[in-house]
Design a protein around this motif. Structure first.
Motif, PDB file in Angstrom:
ATOM      1  N   LYS A 186       0.901  -1.110   0.207  1.00 49.26           N
ATOM      2  CA  LYS A 186       0.006  -0.108  -0.013  1.00 49.26           C
ATOM      3  C   LYS A 186       1.030   1.453   0.060  1.00 49.26           C
ATOM      4  CE  LYS A 186      -3.819  -2.309   2.265  1.00 49.26           C
ATOM      5  NZ  LYS A 186      -4.759  -2.425   1.321  1.00 49.26           N
ATOM      6  N   GLU A 187       2.109   1.186   0.383  1.00 53.98           N
ATOM      7  CA  GLU A 187       2.916   2.612   0.565  1.00 53.98           C
ATOM      8  C   GLU A 187       3.539   2.834  -0.750  1.00 53.98           C
ATOM      9  OE1 GLU A 187       6.765   1.334   2.794  1.00 53.98           O
ATOM     10  OE2 GLU A 187       5.307  -0.220   3.392  1.00 53.98           O
ATOM     11  N   PHE A 188       3.613   1.840  -1.834  1.00 56.07           N
ATOM     12  CA  PHE A 188       4.121   2.281  -3.167  1.00 56.07           C
ATOM     13  C   PHE A 188       2.970   2.047  -4.195  1.00 56.07           C
ATOM     14  CE2 PHE A 188       7.006  -0.542  -0.891  1.00 56.07           C
ATOM     15  CZ  PHE A 188       8.263   0.144  -0.974  1.00 56.07           C
ATOM     16  N   LYS A 189       3.334   2.609  -5.298  1.00 54.83           N
ATOM     17  CA  LYS A 189       2.278   2.709  -6.212  1.00 54.83           C
ATOM     18  C   LYS A 189       2.512   1.596  -7.217  1.00 54.83           C
ATOM     19  CE  LYS A 189       0.152   5.895  -9.707  1.00 54.83           C
ATOM     20  NZ  LYS A 189       0.390   7.090 -10.543  1.00 54.83           N
ATOM     21  N   VAL A 190       1.489   0.731  -7.325  1.00 54.48           N
ATOM     22  CA  VAL A 190       1.574  -0.418  -8.018  1.00 54.48           C
ATOM     23  C   VAL A 190       0.865  -0.689  -9.291  1.00 54.48           C
ATOM     24  CG1 VAL A 190       1.460  -2.800  -8.240  1.00 54.48           C
ATOM     25  CG2 VAL A 190       1.773  -1.698  -5.967  1.00 54.48           C
ATOM     26  N   ARG A 191       1.663  -0.518 -10.472  1.00 54.26           N
ATOM     27  CA  ARG A 191       1.017  -0.475 -11.891  1.00 54.26           C
ATOM     28  C   ARG A 191       1.630  -2.050 -12.511  1.00 54.26           C
ATOM     29  NH1 ARG A 191       2.240   5.519 -13.908  1.00 54.26           N
ATOM     30  NH2 ARG A 191       0.968   4.794 -15.431  1.00 54.26           N
ATOM     31  N   ASN A 192       0.744  -2.107 -13.608  1.00 60.07           N
ATOM     32  CA  ASN A 192       1.047  -3.252 -14.404  1.00 60.07           C
ATOM     33  C   ASN A 192       1.885  -2.602 -15.678  1.00 60.07           C
ATOM     34  OD1 ASN A 192       0.574  -5.345 -16.509  1.00 60.07           O
ATOM     35  ND2 ASN A 192      -0.857  -5.974 -15.278  1.00 60.07           N
ATOM     36  N   TYR A 193       2.954  -3.569 -15.795  1.00 65.41           N
ATOM     37  CA  TYR A 193       3.701  -3.129 -16.964  1.00 65.41           C
ATOM     38  C   TYR A 193       3.124  -2.792 -18.417  1.00 65.41           C
ATOM     39  CZ  TYR A 193       3.917  -7.474 -19.906  1.00 65.41           C
ATOM     40  OH  TYR A 193       3.387  -8.544 -20.824  1.00 65.41           O
ATOM     41  N   SER A 194       1.797  -3.376 -18.717  1.00 61.14           N
ATOM     42  CA  SER A 194       1.154  -3.137 -19.752  1.00 61.14           C
ATOM     43  C   SER A 194       0.782  -1.558 -19.779  1.00 61.14           C
ATOM     44  CB  SER A 194       0.002  -4.005 -20.049  1.00 61.14           C
ATOM     45  OG  SER A 194      -0.919  -4.050 -18.888  1.00 61.14           O
ATOM     46  N   GLU A 195       0.921  -0.972 -18.639  1.00 60.17           N
ATOM     47  CA  GLU A 195       0.472   0.415 -18.761  1.00 60.17           C
ATOM     48  C   GLU A 195       1.560   1.227 -19.572  1.00 60.17           C
ATOM     49  OE1 GLU A 195      -0.973   2.230 -15.209  1.00 60.17           O
ATOM     50  OE2 GLU A 195      -1.158   0.323 -14.304  1.00 60.17           O
ATOM     51  N   PHE A 196       2.773   0.585 -19.550  1.00 59.16           N
ATOM     52  CA  PHE A 196       3.936   1.312 -20.224  1.00 59.16           C
ATOM     53  C   PHE A 196       4.272   0.905 -21.585  1.00 59.16           C
ATOM     54  CE2 PHE A 196       4.049   1.440 -15.594  1.00 59.16           C
ATOM     55  CZ  PHE A 196       4.293   2.872 -15.308  1.00 59.16           C
ATOM     56  N   ILE A 197       4.311  -0.582 -21.725  1.00 55.88           N
ATOM     57  CA  ILE A 197       4.625  -0.905 -23.071  1.00 55.88           C
ATOM     58  C   ILE A 197       3.404  -2.045 -23.332  1.00 55.88           C
ATOM     59  CG2 ILE A 197       6.942  -0.617 -22.895  1.00 55.88           C
ATOM     60  CD1 ILE A 197       7.295  -3.451 -21.835  1.00 55.88           C
ATOM     61  N   ALA A 198       3.489  -2.338 -24.609  1.00 56.39           N
ATOM     62  CA  ALA A 198       2.561  -3.421 -25.019  1.00 56.39           C
ATOM     63  C   ALA A 198       2.817  -4.865 -24.602  1.00 56.39           C
ATOM     64  CB  ALA A 198       2.321  -3.611 -26.496  1.00 56.39           C
ATOM     65  N   PRO A 199       1.779  -5.678 -24.011  1.00 56.07           N
ATOM     66  CA  PRO A 199       2.108  -6.795 -23.410  1.00 56.07           C
ATOM     67  C   PRO A 199       2.782  -7.635 -24.402  1.00 56.07           C
ATOM     68  CG  PRO A 199      -0.146  -6.333 -22.957  1.00 56.07           C
ATOM     69  CD  PRO A 199       0.493  -5.293 -23.903  1.00 56.07           C
ATOM     70  N   PHE A 200       3.839  -8.486 -23.985  1.00 56.67           N
ATOM     71  CA  PHE A 200       4.274  -9.671 -24.879  1.00 56.67           C
ATOM     72  C   PHE A 200       4.548 -10.793 -24.088  1.00 56.67           C
ATOM     73  CE2 PHE A 200       7.505  -7.527 -22.244  1.00 56.67           C
ATOM     74  CZ  PHE A 200       8.532  -8.278 -22.037  1.00 56.67           C
ATOM     75  N   HIS A 201       4.784 -12.024 -25.052  1.00 52.94           N
ATOM     76  CA  HIS A 201       5.119 -13.325 -24.493  1.00 52.94           C
ATOM     77  C   HIS A 201       6.493 -13.251 -23.703  1.00 52.94           C
ATOM     78  CE1 HIS A 201       4.811 -17.574 -23.796  1.00 52.94           C
ATOM     79  NE2 HIS A 201       6.007 -17.697 -24.365  1.00 52.94           N
ATOM     80  N   ILE A 202       6.457 -14.085 -22.742  1.00 50.64           N
ATOM     81  CA  ILE A 202       7.639 -14.201 -21.896  1.00 50.64           C
ATOM     82  C   ILE A 202       7.844 -15.705 -21.851  1.00 50.64           C
ATOM     83  CG2 ILE A 202       9.329 -13.865 -19.910  1.00 50.64           C
ATOM     84  CD1 ILE A 202       7.545 -11.339 -19.450  1.00 50.64           C
ATOM     85  N   GLU A 203       8.894 -16.388 -22.413  1.00 50.93           N
ATOM     86  CA  GLU A 203       8.924 -17.917 -22.053  1.00 50.93           C
ATOM     87  C   GLU A 203       9.780 -18.191 -20.645  1.00 50.93           C
ATOM     88  OE1 GLU A 203      10.985 -21.524 -24.466  1.00 50.93           O
ATOM     89  OE2 GLU A 203      11.219 -19.598 -25.155  1.00 50.93           O
ATOM     90  N   GLU A 204       9.036 -18.900 -20.081  1.00 41.67           N
ATOM     91  CA  GLU A 204       9.422 -19.440 -18.612  1.00 41.67           C
ATOM     92  C   GLU A 204       9.957 -20.514 -18.689  1.00 41.67           C
ATOM     93  OE1 GLU A 204       6.220 -18.772 -15.966  1.00 41.67           O
ATOM     94  OE2 GLU A 204       5.413 -17.302 -17.187  1.00 41.67           O
TER      95      GLU A 204
END
Length: 210
Positions: free
Chosen positions: A21-39
């Protein structure tokens, strides 16, 4: 200080926001287009780092301003069931990929139930693992990974409406209800992700102080 979450899972985003709660939490897709990450890591720690590094690298090349005063946070988590020799483990999110082309939480739970049924087992000792990785440029490049666990039993049935993933099939140690039947407050206190977040929080606070 902004936490950029390397995940598109709405349930995870909600949990991270509730805890941090003390941080501003945002999804990375707010900054760049979502992409596939091979785990393709060998364990939860490796996969968490793979995701955090992938998002960090993408932001660095596509939107470097987003990294200013920010921490990339990722997690890799899953359930390991004793009766299934530790499966699905690191493959929890794609457990049913041999059955359906695009695994969903529902198809993964259906496979877990099917595999337990094949063993003639209704309930088996199991545990959740969460690995949380943090990457930041604040004060110089740094990486940190912490683990959290939640022990209990997996059951060949779905109960409750609260949660996501395998929560409806997991009864935590000391309880008779599944995670899906417990309140958000109880789930948050028990969660493997909460345990990992507690472990990594001092690192996050240190970065926030610069």
């Amino acid at each position: 200080m902004t936490i950029i979450l390397a995940s598109s899972n709405a349930g995870k985003l909600r949990e991270f926001k509730d805890f941090l709660k003390e941080f501003k939490v945002r999804n990375y897709s707010e900054f760049i287009a979502p992409f596939h990450i091979e785990e393709n890591g060998a364990d939860f720690k490796e996969n968490a780092l793979i995701k955090a590094r992938a998002v960090y690298k993408a932001l660095k090349s596509q939107n470097p301003k987003a990294l200013k005063n920010a921490i990339i946070l990722s997690d890799d988590s899953g359930i390991s069931v004793k009766a299934l020799d530790g499966a699905p483990g690191i493959y929890s999110a794609r457990y049913s990929s041999d059955i359906v082309e695009h695994p969903t939480e529902a198809s993964n739970r259906a496979k877990l139930k099917s595999e337990l049924d094949k063993k003639g087992v209704f309930s088996s000792p199991a545990f959740y693992t969460a690995a949380i990785a943090a990457i930041s440029d604040i004060g110089g490049f740094s990486e940190c990974v912490e683990l959290g666990f939640m022990h209990g039993n997996a059951i060949a049935d779905e109960r409750g409406e609260n949660g996501f993933g395998y929560d409806f099939m997991f009864i935590p140690q000391g309880y008779e209800l599944t995670i899906g039947q417990l309140s958000e407050q109880t789930k948050e206190a028990l969660s493997h992700r909460t345990q990992a977040l507690r472990a990594i929080l001092p690192h996050l606070k240190a970065l926030a102080k610069g």
